[in-house]
Write an enzyme that holds these catalytic residues in place. Structure first.
Site, PDB file in Angstrom:
ATOM      1  N   ARG A  15     -13.286  -5.675   2.217  1.00 35.74           N
ATOM      2  CA  ARG A  15     -12.267  -4.876   1.295  1.00 35.74           C
ATOM      3  C   ARG A  15     -11.197  -4.519   2.205  1.00 35.74           C
ATOM      4  O   ARG A  15     -10.102  -4.933   2.435  1.00 35.74           O
ATOM      5  CB  ARG A  15     -13.005  -3.976   0.577  1.00 35.74           C
ATOM      6  CG  ARG A  15     -12.172  -3.447  -0.742  1.00 35.74           C
ATOM      7  CD  ARG A  15     -11.098  -2.197  -0.162  1.00 35.74           C
ATOM      8  NE  ARG A  15     -11.773  -1.162   0.499  1.00 35.74           N
ATOM      9  CZ  ARG A  15     -11.148  -0.116   1.102  1.00 35.74           C
ATOM     10  NH1 ARG A  15      -9.689  -0.258   1.219  1.00 35.74           N
ATOM     11  NH2 ARG A  15     -11.631   0.931   1.694  1.00 35.74           N
ATOM     12  N   ASP A  16     -11.572  -3.433   3.058  1.00 34.41           N
ATOM     13  CA  ASP A  16     -10.390  -2.977   4.184  1.00 34.41           C
ATOM     14  C   ASP A  16      -9.928  -4.218   4.993  1.00 34.41           C
ATOM     15  O   ASP A  16      -8.716  -3.935   5.381  1.00 34.41           O
ATOM     16  CB  ASP A  16     -11.014  -1.854   4.844  1.00 34.41           C
ATOM     17  CG  ASP A  16      -9.820  -0.737   5.168  1.00 34.41           C
ATOM     18  OD1 ASP A  16      -8.826  -0.856   5.361  1.00 34.41           O
ATOM     19  OD2 ASP A  16     -10.405   0.560   4.936  1.00 34.41           O
ATOM     20  N   HIS A  19      -6.797  -6.091   4.434  1.00 35.16           N
ATOM     21  CA  HIS A  19      -5.485  -5.477   4.659  1.00 35.16           C
ATOM     22  C   HIS A  19      -5.136  -6.289   6.214  1.00 35.16           C
ATOM     23  O   HIS A  19      -3.877  -6.445   6.158  1.00 35.16           O
ATOM     24  CB  HIS A  19      -5.528  -4.270   5.044  1.00 35.16           C
ATOM     25  CG  HIS A  19      -5.594  -3.178   4.031  1.00 35.16           C
ATOM     26  ND1 HIS A  19      -4.453  -3.119   3.143  1.00 35.16           N
ATOM     27  CD2 HIS A  19      -6.259  -2.217   3.517  1.00 35.16           C
ATOM     28  CE1 HIS A  19      -4.615  -2.032   2.103  1.00 35.16           C
ATOM     29  NE2 HIS A  19      -6.001  -1.603   2.227  1.00 35.16           N
ATOM     30  N   SER A 170      -7.288   8.075   5.459  1.00 40.07           N
ATOM     31  CA  SER A 170      -6.648   6.725   5.621  1.00 40.07           C
ATOM     32  C   SER A 170      -5.622   6.589   6.447  1.00 40.07           C
ATOM     33  O   SER A 170      -5.236   5.389   6.769  1.00 40.07           O
ATOM     34  CB  SER A 170      -5.756   6.604   3.936  1.00 40.07           C
ATOM     35  OG  SER A 170      -6.639   7.288   3.137  1.00 40.07           O
ATOM     36  N   HIS A 197     -14.973   7.968   5.402  1.00 43.53           N
ATOM     37  CA  HIS A 197     -14.297   6.707   5.578  1.00 43.53           C
ATOM     38  C   HIS A 197     -13.145   6.967   6.534  1.00 43.53           C
ATOM     39  O   HIS A 197     -12.164   7.214   6.334  1.00 43.53           O
ATOM     40  CB  HIS A 197     -13.774   6.147   4.381  1.00 43.53           C
ATOM     41  CG  HIS A 197     -12.902   4.949   4.311  1.00 43.53           C
ATOM     42  ND1 HIS A 197     -13.355   3.770   4.054  1.00 43.53           N
ATOM     43  CD2 HIS A 197     -11.512   4.829   4.861  1.00 43.53           C
ATOM     44  CE1 HIS A 197     -12.193   2.737   4.355  1.00 43.53           C
ATOM     45  NE2 HIS A 197     -11.219   3.592   4.935  1.00 43.53           N
ATOM     46  N   HIS A 199     -10.542   6.112   9.944  1.00 44.23           N
ATOM     47  CA  HIS A 199      -9.646   5.011  10.550  1.00 44.23           C
ATOM     48  C   HIS A 199      -9.291   5.307  11.903  1.00 44.23           C
ATOM     49  O   HIS A 199      -9.725   6.574  12.442  1.00 44.23           O
ATOM     50  CB  HIS A 199      -8.413   4.671   9.466  1.00 44.23           C
ATOM     51  CG  HIS A 199      -8.396   3.756   8.531  1.00 44.23           C
ATOM     52  ND1 HIS A 199      -8.207   2.545   8.762  1.00 44.23           N
ATOM     53  CD2 HIS A 199      -8.604   4.225   7.180  1.00 44.23           C
ATOM     54  CE1 HIS A 199      -8.667   1.761   7.585  1.00 44.23           C
ATOM     55  NE2 HIS A 199      -8.768   2.836   6.619  1.00 44.23           N
TER      56      HIS A 199
END
Lengths: 350, 290
Positions: A15-16, A19, A170, A197, A199
């Site tokens: 999913r990520d 990107h 994010s 989550h 980054h």
């Protein structure tokens, strides 16, 4: 660490990671990844466009495969691990996206929004909850609100029936101290699970995930090899190794994760994982990592420095989904005299 | 002698209803016959009472029991409530202008199909994003072969009341359906974003279109003509990014500044839908008065 329930890994690689390859994941990759990871101990494998169901668009990027092609492929290769999806209300809808996903046998749903807007997830969390499926609320860009406000928003999602609340850093701009304060507050005040989550824009993804776990987060949402938007996510192999070293018991099979990471994920990763200058700047500016593709395209088109675009977007406090700002900011940086100078100056000064 | 005005009822006393009321009060052909909510303590009702407007907290029941209080009804409640109200208003023979994304009646954007809407008994105003972008979509579609079109509406969090938030699903779905139905776009998508920045951002809409070898001069002319027509009934509407061809797509952005009637000027999303509803109501009223 006896007595503590084991950490659930939400595997966002498919999913990520979308990107990082401009949403061009292939059926073969989805199939081989799901097959290889099905028994690796992940709590769920989330599949789809980087921005979730219904997000394939000119605004944030067009997918090579439709949502249903991706989900069908994953469904065929997952038997032991829950098939999960992500959706942001405003991009996807119940009729166009959630209903088809339910029909295809998706078992776990993450419903996300900008961290101050939890009430836009009400319809969707309630809908999935009443359909009897597992549903989690996601607060994106959690660096953009105070701890008290985030708690308030998380409590709303909890009241709608979310089984857990996942905080997304994010833009990768949180520090371990910020994460600790935030996660401990949520853990103390919510009765549902708290997840994080991270980054890696500033190189802190593993440190932040570990800080979250230490404060009681029971879900870590990350990816193999850190494959994901911008500078990437928390690399679950590295986090697993750290947790094992620190005495946590894990359901996940470390060697299996490492092998899949090496054999399946590495070949499709477009670049090395060193922190690139635009990723660092996006973390510094506090701009959602997934803007990177649009920023680089606009920088090339309008011959402006992508770092200036990121800094300007940060000044304008853009949130996820506002990728259309990129073109306008780039155009204004390229042709400052063409811009509506007065309002532009006013906006920049505020 | 005082000129006769057409009486309107407004159901819903939130952001949209209150903004609409401020505009109705100024109208030379409309007057507010009843401002109806369901919560006795609503701030909107209090404000309306202070303005000397007749109010009730009995919502649609008041109109059922006092059908002479209005000839036109604006419904500014929520999609679910309008589903309930619509058949009642139809039975009472009220010309109904629905500002929720319920999509009971036909879609109307005044710049696109005002004449048609005069013949219906229930007119749906789509959404703020729909009002702002459908004319641009139609202008592009009338000028070029549009293979795919997508709109992104970004509004300030502060301007999205509880009704809008709880209807975000209908909002997204209805905007897309209206792009197809009255914008004439076969393949369309709508994206809605709320931005909580302080100070609040002005409502902004971007239209992306996939068009092969676009004639940018013709496109710019068509888009600016559409914008000028909208400006006649939405004064704060303006193009902030003239159509540009970049990365294989035609991109146009518009901003809508509000008139500051109820919420401050950033809330153009309120104005664009209330201005559209007012335009529809005034056109209907002028016909009746003529």
């Amino acid at each position: 660490m006896a007595g503590i329930s084991r950490i659930r890994f939400f595997d966002a690689t498919l999913r990520d990671g979308s990107h990082a390859v401009k949403h061009q994941l292939s059926k073969e990759l989805i199939a081989s990844y799901c097959e290889a990871m099905d028994d690796a101990g992940m709590y769920t494998i989330i599949v789809g466009h980087g921005n979730g169901l219904g997000a394939s668009s000119l605004q944030v990027g067009v997918s090579a495969l439709s949502d249903s092609e991706m989900l069908k492929t994953a469904r065929e290769h997952l038997n032991r691990t829950r098939l999960g999806v992500y959706m942001i209300p405003g991009f996807g809808t119940i009729r166009d996206n959630l209903d088809p996903a339910l029909e295809m046998g998706v078992e776990l749903f993450k419903i996300g929004c900008h961290c101050t807007e939890a009430n836009v997830t009400r319809q969707h969390i309630e809908y999935i909850s009443s359909a009897g499926k597992e549903v989690y609320g996601v607060l994106m860009n959690c660096h953009m609100a105070s701890v008290d406000r985030l708690l308030e928003e998380a409590q709303k999602m909890q009241s709608y029936g979310a089984h857990g609340i996942i905080l997304m850093d994010s833009a990768g701009s949180s520090t371990p101290q910020m994460v600790k304060k935030l996660v401990s507050t949520l853990v103390d005040h919510l009765y549902v699970l708290v997840g994080f989550h991270p980054h890696n824009n500033m190189g802190l993804a593993v440190a932040n995930a570990y800080a979250a776990v230490q404060e009681g987060a029971r879900i870590i949402d990350g990816t193999m090899r850190g494959f994901g938007a911008g500078a990437g996510n928390v690399q679950l192999e590295a986090l697993s190794a750290l947790l094992l070293k620190e005495g946590y018991e894990l359901n996940q099979n470390l060697y299996q994760m490492m092998d899949v990471s090496e054999q399946i994920v590495k070949p499709i990763m477009p670049e090395d994982r060193a922190l690139s200058d635009v990723s660092i700047i996006s973390g510094m500016a506090g701009v959602f990592s997934s803007f990177k593709t649009q920023v680089l395209a606009a920088a090339a088109e309008f011959h402006v420095d992508p770092r200036d675009i990121f800094k300007e977007l940060g000044r304008r406090k853009v949130v996820g989904g506002q990728e259309d700002m990129v073109v306008m900011v780039a155009e204004q940086l390229a042709h400052p005299v063409n811009a509506d100078t007065e309002s532009y100056l006013l906006e920049s000064l505020t | 002698m005082k000129r006769r005005k057409i009486k309107v009822g407004i159901i819903g006393t939130g952001n949209i209803g209150s903004d609409l009321l401020a505009k109705v009060v100024r109208s030379d052909v409309l007057e507010c016959g009843i401002f109806a909510g369901h919560n006795r303590a609503s701030k909107g009702l209090l404000r309306a009472r202070e303005m000397g407007v007749p109010t009730t907290y009995e919502s649609i029941r008041y109109i059922e029991e006092n059908p002479d209080c209005c000839e036109i009804v604006f419904d500014a409640t929520s999609a679910r409530v309008h589903q309930y109200n619509a058949p009642i208003l139809k039975r009472l023979g009220k010309y109904t202008i629905d500002l929720t994304p319920a999509h009971v009646g036909g879609f109307c954007v005044p710049q696109v199909n005002l004449e048609e809407a005069m013949k219906w008994d229930n007119v749906n105003c789509i959404t703020c994003g729909g009002q702002a972008t459908i004319p641009i979509a139609k202008a592009l579609n009338d000028t070029a072969m549009v293979k795919y079109l997508e709109i992104v509406a970004t509004i300030a969090s502060k301007s999205a009341g509880p009704g809008t938030r709880e209807n975000i699903d209908e909002f997204t779905q209805t905007t897309k359906e209206a792009l197809v139905e009255i914008g004439g776009i076969k393949n369309a998508k709508a994206i809605i974003v709320l931005n909580p920045a302080e100070p609040p951002i002005t409502m902004r809409n971007t239209v992306y279109a996939l068009i092969e070898k676009p004639d940018m001069d013709a496109i710019r002319a068509a888009v600016s003509m559409a914008a000028n027509e909208i400006k006649k009934y939405v004064p704060g509407y303006r193009i902030i990014l003239q159509p540009v061809y970049e990365n294989g797509r035609v991109t146009t952005s518009v901003e809508v500044t509000g008139s500051g009637d109820f919420l401050p000027e950033y809330a153009g999303n309120l104005d664009i839908i209330t201005c559209a509803a007012l335009e529809i109501a005034e056109s209907k009223a002028r016909r009746w008065l003529a």
